[in-house]
Design an enzyme around this catalytic site. Structure first.
Site, mmCIF file in Angstrom:
data_model
loop_
_atom_site.group_PDB
_atom_site.id
_atom_site.type_symbol
_atom_site.label_atom_id
_atom_site.label_comp_id
_atom_site.label_asym_id
_atom_site.label_seq_id
_atom_site.Cartn_x
_atom_site.Cartn_y
_atom_site.Cartn_z
ATOM 1 N N THR A 58 0.831 -1.206 0.000
ATOM 2 C CA THR A 58 0.000 0.000 0.000
ATOM 3 C C THR A 58 0.863 1.254 0.000
ATOM 4 O O THR A 58 0.573 2.232 -0.703
ATOM 5 C CB THR A 58 -0.935 0.002 1.220
ATOM 6 O OG1 THR A 58 -1.774 -1.147 1.166
ATOM 7 C CG2 THR A 58 -1.790 1.258 1.257
ATOM 8 N N HIS A 61 2.183 1.880 -3.416
ATOM 9 C CA HIS A 61 1.158 2.464 -4.285
ATOM 10 C C HIS A 61 1.039 3.976 -4.044
ATOM 11 O O HIS A 61 0.940 4.764 -4.991
ATOM 12 C CB HIS A 61 -0.192 1.801 -4.022
ATOM 13 C CG HIS A 61 -0.311 0.412 -4.561
ATOM 14 N ND1 HIS A 61 -0.199 0.101 -5.898
ATOM 15 C CD2 HIS A 61 -0.531 -0.766 -3.928
ATOM 16 C CE1 HIS A 61 -0.353 -1.188 -6.077
ATOM 17 N NE2 HIS A 61 -0.543 -1.753 -4.892
#
Length: 342
Positions: A40, A43
């Protein structure tokens, strides 16, 4: 304090000074010791389509961490200054049907630490008391920093009983590796893990899997013959999010087999549902951790001798975050840790 911040829309992060957080009445303030880099976080750093939809800068990143409690809010009663704490990064509402029924991991209003609210890539972070997991036994700080992804692995690996079963895991990323270690520790007969990265497959071998298979060169069906299996795998754990991995898994499951699916696909893809029906397979989606049953299981597994240290391959001072993120993104690694004390 220093914090790693997504300061504005666009690629990149900044290690910068931000105001110290102040705990609310039901919150604790932690001095962060170690953090783990998650997909995450990668990203958000790269500012992909998901990040553009989900993130509102400025935001302090980070949801995998361990820290020491340095202050508590007026309403806090079960956590004390000096406690060593790992944090459950899913912040739930406490009011929806599932929360009120004790199924907090299914809260429809879940918000993410380091996603929807400032996170732990900082010298200090605040956390609701109910999200603080106090370590009652000695634990390696690097391992304590990755309790969040370890919880994903445990939730997946123990979704179905594995004792005496033949287990297939597709995807040897850090969570897949930890799930393999849990399945082996929990008494699986055979544990087979697949990937296309020889680096990560070698890590799996260090964790004691029966076979670590590069699917670019060998098929899963061939592995069944090597292990003298005649009916297919009993338990599947899909960790990669790759369509071909789930298809191959379904093909190689025994009748009545059960699949726990943690890997999140980037897009929709077709599945041979006829095969699922005729084999009477069960496919269960897994997200996060059961709060807090999974956390109890994690602590007990470590106390029982489960060793996760081979999964942690790189550690950097927090100031060297750019190199740490590049290492994590490059894939020639297991879990990458940032040290906020260095």
């Amino acid at each position: 304090m220093k914090a790693l911040v997504k300061t504005e829309a666009g690629p990149g992060l900044s290690l910068t000074e931000v105001p110290d957080p102040v705990p609310g009445p039901d919150e604790v303030l932690l001095r962060v010791l170690r953090t783990g880099i998650c997909g995450t976080d990668l990203h958000i750093d790269s500012w992909d389509e998901w990040s553009q939809r989900s993130i509102k800068p400025p935001l302090v990143l980070g949801h995998e961490f361990v820290g020491e409690v340095v202050a508590i809010g007026a309403a806090v009663s079960r956590v004390a200054v000096g406690d060593l704490v790992s944090g459950e990064g899913h912040l739930v509402c406490g009011r929806c049907r599932n929360c009120r029924a004790g199924r907090r991991h299914l809260c429809v209003n879940t918000r993410g630490l380091g996603v929807h609210r400032d996170g732990a890539f900082a010298e200090f972070v605040t956390l609701p008391e109910q999200n603080a997991w106090v370590h009652q036994h000695k634990v390696d700080l690097d391992v304590a920093a990755i309790f969040d992804p370890f919880g994903n692995a445990v939730h997946t690996a123990l979704a179905f009983p594995v004792f005496g079963e033949d287990v297939l895991i597709t995807g040897a990323g850090p969570i897949g590796l930890m799930a393999a270690a849990v399945a082996r520790h929990a008494g699986a007969r055979h544990v087979v893990i697949t990937d296309v990265s020889e680096y990560r497959l070698e890590l799996a071998r260090k964790l004691g899997v029966d076979l670590a298979l590069n699917v670019r060169g060998v098929s899963i069906a061939e592995v069944q013959k090597q292990l003298n299996m005649v009916e297919g795998f009993d338990i599947g754990m899909e960790m990669s999010g790759q369509p071909v991995a789930l298809r191959d898994m379904i093909t190689n499951m025994t009748h009545g087999g059960r699949i726990a699916m943690l890997g999140l696909p980037a897009a929709e893809f077709p599945v041979d549902w006829g095969n699922v029906v005729l084999k009477m397979l069960t496919i269960r989606g897994i997200y996060g951790r059961e709060m807090f049953e999974t956390w109890y299981s994690m602590s007990v597994l470590l106390q029982g001798g489960l060793d996760l240290t081979p999964v942690i391959t790189h550690k950097f001072p927090a100031a060297e975050y750019e190199q740490a993120f590049a290492t994590a993104r490059g894939g020639q690694c297991g879990k990458v840790i940032l040290d906020w004390e260095a």
